[in-house]
Design a protein around this motif. Structure first.
Motif, PDB file in Angstrom:
ATOM      1  N   SER A 247     -75.724-101.392 -41.089  1.00  0.00           N
ATOM      2  CA  SER A 247     -75.962-100.729 -40.019  1.00  0.00           C
ATOM      3  C   SER A 247     -77.368-100.163 -40.222  1.00  0.00           C
ATOM      4  CB  SER A 247     -74.982 -99.580 -39.693  1.00  0.00           C
ATOM      5  OG  SER A 247     -74.993 -98.776 -40.560  1.00  0.00           O
ATOM      6  N   THR A 248     -77.722 -99.834 -41.101  1.00  0.00           N
ATOM      7  CA  THR A 248     -79.203 -99.285 -41.159  1.00  0.00           C
ATOM      8  C   THR A 248     -80.332-100.528 -41.329  1.00  0.00           C
ATOM      9  OG1 THR A 248     -78.964 -99.406 -43.428  1.00  0.00           O
ATOM     10  CG2 THR A 248     -78.836 -97.209 -42.605  1.00  0.00           C
ATOM     11  N   LEU A 249     -79.884-101.640 -41.464  1.00  0.00           N
ATOM     12  CA  LEU A 249     -80.836-102.814 -40.971  1.00  0.00           C
ATOM     13  C   LEU A 249     -80.741-103.130 -39.512  1.00  0.00           C
ATOM     14  CD1 LEU A 249     -82.424-105.093 -42.170  1.00  0.00           C
ATOM     15  CD2 LEU A 249     -80.224-106.608 -42.243  1.00  0.00           C
ATOM     16  N   GLY A 250     -79.583-103.014 -38.738  1.00  0.00           N
ATOM     17  CA  GLY A 250     -79.678-103.050 -37.371  1.00  0.00           C
ATOM     18  C   GLY A 250     -79.870-104.574 -36.951  1.00  0.00           C
ATOM     19  N   TRP A 251     -80.050-104.863 -35.786  1.00  0.00           N
ATOM     20  CA  TRP A 251     -80.336-106.163 -35.313  1.00  0.00           C
ATOM     21  C   TRP A 251     -81.399-106.870 -36.016  1.00  0.00           C
ATOM     22  CZ3 TRP A 251     -78.825-110.711 -33.603  1.00  0.00           C
ATOM     23  CH2 TRP A 251     -79.988-111.625 -33.094  1.00  0.00           C
ATOM     24  N   LEU A 252     -81.151-108.186 -36.313  1.00  0.00           N
ATOM     25  CA  LEU A 252     -82.216-108.947 -36.805  1.00  0.00           C
ATOM     26  C   LEU A 252     -81.824-110.402 -36.553  1.00  0.00           C
ATOM     27  CD1 LEU A 252     -84.699-109.157 -38.766  1.00  0.00           C
ATOM     28  CD2 LEU A 252     -83.471-109.570 -40.652  1.00  0.00           C
ATOM     29  N   GLY A 253     -82.988-111.001 -35.912  1.00  0.00           N
ATOM     30  CA  GLY A 253     -82.558-112.006 -35.033  1.00  0.00           C
ATOM     31  C   GLY A 253     -83.724-113.056 -35.714  1.00  0.00           C
ATOM     32  N   ARG A 254     -83.528-114.211 -36.458  1.00  0.00           N
ATOM     33  CA  ARG A 254     -84.481-115.281 -37.137  1.00  0.00           C
ATOM     34  C   ARG A 254     -83.720-116.512 -37.073  1.00  0.00           C
ATOM     35  NH1 ARG A 254     -86.227-112.539 -42.933  1.00  0.00           N
ATOM     36  NH2 ARG A 254     -84.999-114.567 -43.765  1.00  0.00           N
ATOM     37  N   ASP A 255     -84.580-117.648 -36.996  1.00  0.00           N
ATOM     38  CA  ASP A 255     -83.651-119.013 -37.044  1.00  0.00           C
ATOM     39  C   ASP A 255     -82.850-119.042 -37.979  1.00  0.00           C
ATOM     40  OD1 ASP A 255     -85.620-119.470 -34.831  1.00  0.00           O
ATOM     41  OD2 ASP A 255     -86.951-120.855 -35.909  1.00  0.00           O
ATOM     42  N   ASP A 256     -82.986-118.427 -39.412  1.00  0.00           N
ATOM     43  CA  ASP A 256     -82.140-118.538 -40.429  1.00  0.00           C
ATOM     44  C   ASP A 256     -81.255-117.450 -40.866  1.00  0.00           C
ATOM     45  OD1 ASP A 256     -84.277-116.661 -41.176  1.00  0.00           O
ATOM     46  OD2 ASP A 256     -84.146-117.587 -43.444  1.00  0.00           O
ATOM     47  N   LEU A 257     -81.327-116.484 -39.783  1.00  0.00           N
ATOM     48  CA  LEU A 257     -80.628-115.276 -40.003  1.00  0.00           C
ATOM     49  C   LEU A 257     -80.070-114.471 -38.822  1.00  0.00           C
ATOM     50  CD1 LEU A 257     -79.892-114.051 -43.009  1.00  0.00           C
ATOM     51  CD2 LEU A 257     -81.718-112.366 -42.390  1.00  0.00           C
ATOM     52  N   TYR A 258     -78.904-113.762 -38.707  1.00  0.00           N
ATOM     53  CA  TYR A 258     -78.775-112.918 -37.840  1.00  0.00           C
ATOM     54  C   TYR A 258     -77.971-111.735 -38.282  1.00  0.00           C
ATOM     55  CZ  TYR A 258     -79.510-117.118 -34.754  1.00  0.00           C
ATOM     56  OH  TYR A 258     -80.035-118.231 -34.158  1.00  0.00           O
ATOM     57  N   ALA A 259     -78.406-110.790 -38.044  1.00  0.00           N
ATOM     58  CA  ALA A 259     -77.856-109.494 -38.588  1.00  0.00           C
ATOM     59  C   ALA A 259     -77.355-108.757 -37.160  1.00  0.00           C
ATOM     60  CB  ALA A 259     -78.829-108.650 -39.371  1.00  0.00           C
ATOM     61  N   LEU A 260     -75.729-108.329 -37.493  1.00  0.00           N
ATOM     62  CA  LEU A 260     -75.421-108.097 -36.226  1.00  0.00           C
ATOM     63  C   LEU A 260     -74.611-106.618 -36.278  1.00  0.00           C
ATOM     64  CD1 LEU A 260     -74.152-111.420 -34.890  1.00  0.00           C
ATOM     65  CD2 LEU A 260     -75.266-109.962 -33.474  1.00  0.00           C
ATOM     66  N   ASP A 261     -74.699-105.997 -37.201  1.00  0.00           N
ATOM     67  CA  ASP A 261     -74.142-104.625 -37.293  1.00  0.00           C
ATOM     68  C   ASP A 261     -75.237-103.769 -36.883  1.00  0.00           C
ATOM     69  OD1 ASP A 261     -73.055-102.291 -37.841  1.00  0.00           O
ATOM     70  OD2 ASP A 261     -72.857-102.293 -39.767  1.00  0.00           O
ATOM     71  N   SER A 262     -74.985-103.141 -35.499  1.00  0.00           N
ATOM     72  CA  SER A 262     -76.234-102.383 -34.972  1.00  0.00           C
ATOM     73  C   SER A 262     -75.619-100.834 -34.798  1.00  0.00           C
ATOM     74  CB  SER A 262     -76.407-102.982 -33.630  1.00  0.00           C
ATOM     75  OG  SER A 262     -75.339-103.377 -32.907  1.00  0.00           O
ATOM     76  N   GLY A 263     -74.485-100.406 -35.923  1.00  0.00           N
ATOM     77  CA  GLY A 263     -74.300 -99.044 -35.800  1.00  0.00           C
ATOM     78  C   GLY A 263     -73.187 -98.485 -34.816  1.00  0.00           C
ATOM     79  N   CYS A 264     -72.456 -99.246 -34.447  1.00  0.00           N
ATOM     80  CA  CYS A 264     -71.657 -98.786 -33.404  1.00  0.00           C
ATOM     81  C   CYS A 264     -70.871 -97.483 -33.540  1.00  0.00           C
ATOM     82  CB  CYS A 264     -70.508 -99.938 -33.013  1.00  0.00           C
ATOM     83  SG  CYS A 264     -69.099 -99.534 -31.718  1.00  0.00           S
ATOM     84  N   VAL A 265     -70.209 -97.739 -34.804  1.00  0.00           N
ATOM     85  CA  VAL A 265     -69.464 -96.297 -35.066  1.00  0.00           C
ATOM     86  C   VAL A 265     -70.279 -95.074 -35.118  1.00  0.00           C
ATOM     87  CG1 VAL A 265     -69.512 -96.388 -37.521  1.00  0.00           C
ATOM     88  CG2 VAL A 265     -67.534 -95.543 -36.589  1.00  0.00           C
ATOM     89  N   TRP A 266     -71.570 -95.115 -35.455  1.00  0.00           N
ATOM     90  CA  TRP A 266     -72.428 -93.995 -35.646  1.00  0.00           C
ATOM     91  C   TRP A 266     -73.358 -93.649 -34.508  1.00  0.00           C
ATOM     92  CZ3 TRP A 266     -71.427 -92.218 -40.272  1.00  0.00           C
ATOM     93  CH2 TRP A 266     -70.976 -93.191 -41.253  1.00  0.00           C
ATOM     94  N   GLY A 267     -72.665 -94.181 -33.187  1.00  0.00           N
ATOM     95  CA  GLY A 267     -73.294 -94.013 -32.068  1.00  0.00           C
ATOM     96  C   GLY A 267     -74.650 -94.805 -31.734  1.00  0.00           C
ATOM     97  N   GLY A 268     -74.547 -96.012 -32.234  1.00  0.00           N
ATOM     98  CA  GLY A 268     -75.716 -97.011 -31.945  1.00  0.00           C
ATOM     99  C   GLY A 268     -75.041 -98.045 -30.932  1.00  0.00           C
TER     100      GLY A 268
END
Length: 280
Positions: free
Chosen positions: A231-252
C-alpha cells in the motif's frame, strides 16, 4: 466483456460496491481478477466473501497473507491480533462455506492478454523465478490448500526462513518459502534473499536490497506482472508492471485496472475509501 484487475479490498465491502457501481460491473458479462487480501482490517470481510462467492466464475481471486491468516485463525494456528477484524467470518453461521470457498482460490494466475502474458500474484515474484515456474510453485501450495494437510502447514506457516530459494527445498520449508514470496515479498537482494521487516515505499529499501521488481535480469521481465500487497507503494503502472494496492483500508483508494487493447488503452478506475485502520 471487460476484464478488471482489482487491488486489496481487505474487508471494505462498501468500497468494493462503490467501485463495481462505477465500472457498471455485470457478472454475466465481465470478469474480475482480485489480487488477494480480500479480508481483514476492514469492517465487513464476510460481506466481501459472500459477494465474491455469488459472482461465481466472474470473480477470479488470489489469496494474500491476510486471507491465509484467516484460514490459520480458523484452525487455531494463530490468534487474531488487535487490528484483525475476522470475527464476522469466524463466528458466522456460514463460516464453513466461506472458508471452503477460500481454499478453492489461487496463488497465481497467468493470463494471455493481447500480445503479452500477464502474471498475477499477491505480493511479488523472486527474481530467479520465471512466469511458468511461479505458476508451478503456486500450484504446489494450491494442492496443499485444498488437501487434508492444510491445518498442519498453517500451524507451521509463520516465520521468515528460509529466505532464499533453492530448488532442493522440501516439505514445510519449501511451502513456507513459496507462500512468503507470493504473499509477503517487497524487498530482496540481487540473488533473491528476501527481507520482511520493511513495509515503507520503494525508496526505503534497506542497504543491499531492492524492490523485487527492480532486480536486474529478473526472469519475469518478459511478462507483465500485476500485484497488490504494497500500500505504501501505491499505484504504479508500467508496461511490465502494475501495482494495485492503493491503501483502501487506510483511507486511500480501491483501484481497478480495466484491460484494453494494449497498455495504452488500459484504464485506471478508483474510488475513495473510508478509513478503517490508522497506522501504528
Amino acid at each position: 466483456m471487460a476484464l478488471y484487475l482489482i487491488g486489496d479490498v481487505q474487508g471494505c465491502d462498501s468500497a468494493l460496491q462503490g467501485l463495481l457501481d462505477k465500472i457498471s460491473f455485470s457478472p454475466s458479462r465481465d470478469t474480475l481478477y482480485l489480487l488477494g487480501d480480500l479480508v481483514n482490517r476492514g469492517p465487513d470481510s464476510a460481506a466481501v466473501l459472500r459477494r465474491l462467492m455469488r459472482y461465481g466464475d466472474a470473480a477470479q481471486c488470489l489469496l494474500g497473507n491476510h486471507d491465509l491468516h484467516l484460514l490459520a485463525a480458523s484452525v487455531g494456528a494463530r490468534r487474531p491480533s488487535r487490528k484483525d477484524t475476522l470475527d464476522g467470518v469466524l463466528q458466522a453461521p456460514d463460516r464453513d462455506a466461506m472458508l471452503a470457498w477460500l481454499r478453492q482460490q489461487h496463488m497465481a494466475f497467468l493470463l494471455q492478454h493481447q500480445a503479452r502474458s500477464l502474471l498475477m500474484v499477491h505480493a511479488g515474484v523472486l527474481p530467479g523465478w520465471s512466469a511458468s515456474q511461479t505458476l508451478a510453485l503456486a500450484g504446489e501450495f494450491e494442492a496443499v490448500l485444498r488437501g487434508p494437510d492444510l491445518s498442519e502447514f498453517l500451524h507451521q506457516m509463520y516465520g521468515n526462513t528460509p529466505n532464499r530459494w533453492d530448488d532442493r527445498l522440501l516439505g514445510l520449508d519449501r511451502l513456507r518459502m513459496i507462500v512468503n514470496a507470493l504473499t509477503r515479498l517487497r524487498f530482496c537482494t540481487l540473488d533473491g534473499v528476501m527481507e520482511f521487516d520493511t513495509s515503507d515505499g520503494a525508496h526505503a529499501a534497506p542497504p543491499g536490497y531492492l524492490p523485487w521488481f527492480e532486480v536486474p535480469g529478473r526472469k519475469t521481465r518478459d511478462v507483465t506482472v500485476a500485484f497488490g500487497h504494497w500500500s505504501t507503494l501505491g499505484w504504479l503502472g508500467r508496461d511490465d508492471l502494475y501495482a494495485l494496492d492503493s491503501g483502501c483500508v487506510w483511507g486511500g483508494h480501491l483501484s481497478a485496472l480495466k484491460l484494453g487493447n494494449g497498455p495504452a488503452a488500459h484504464e485506471l478506475i478508483q474510488v475513495q475509501c473510508e478509513q478503517a485502520q490508522k497506522p501504528g
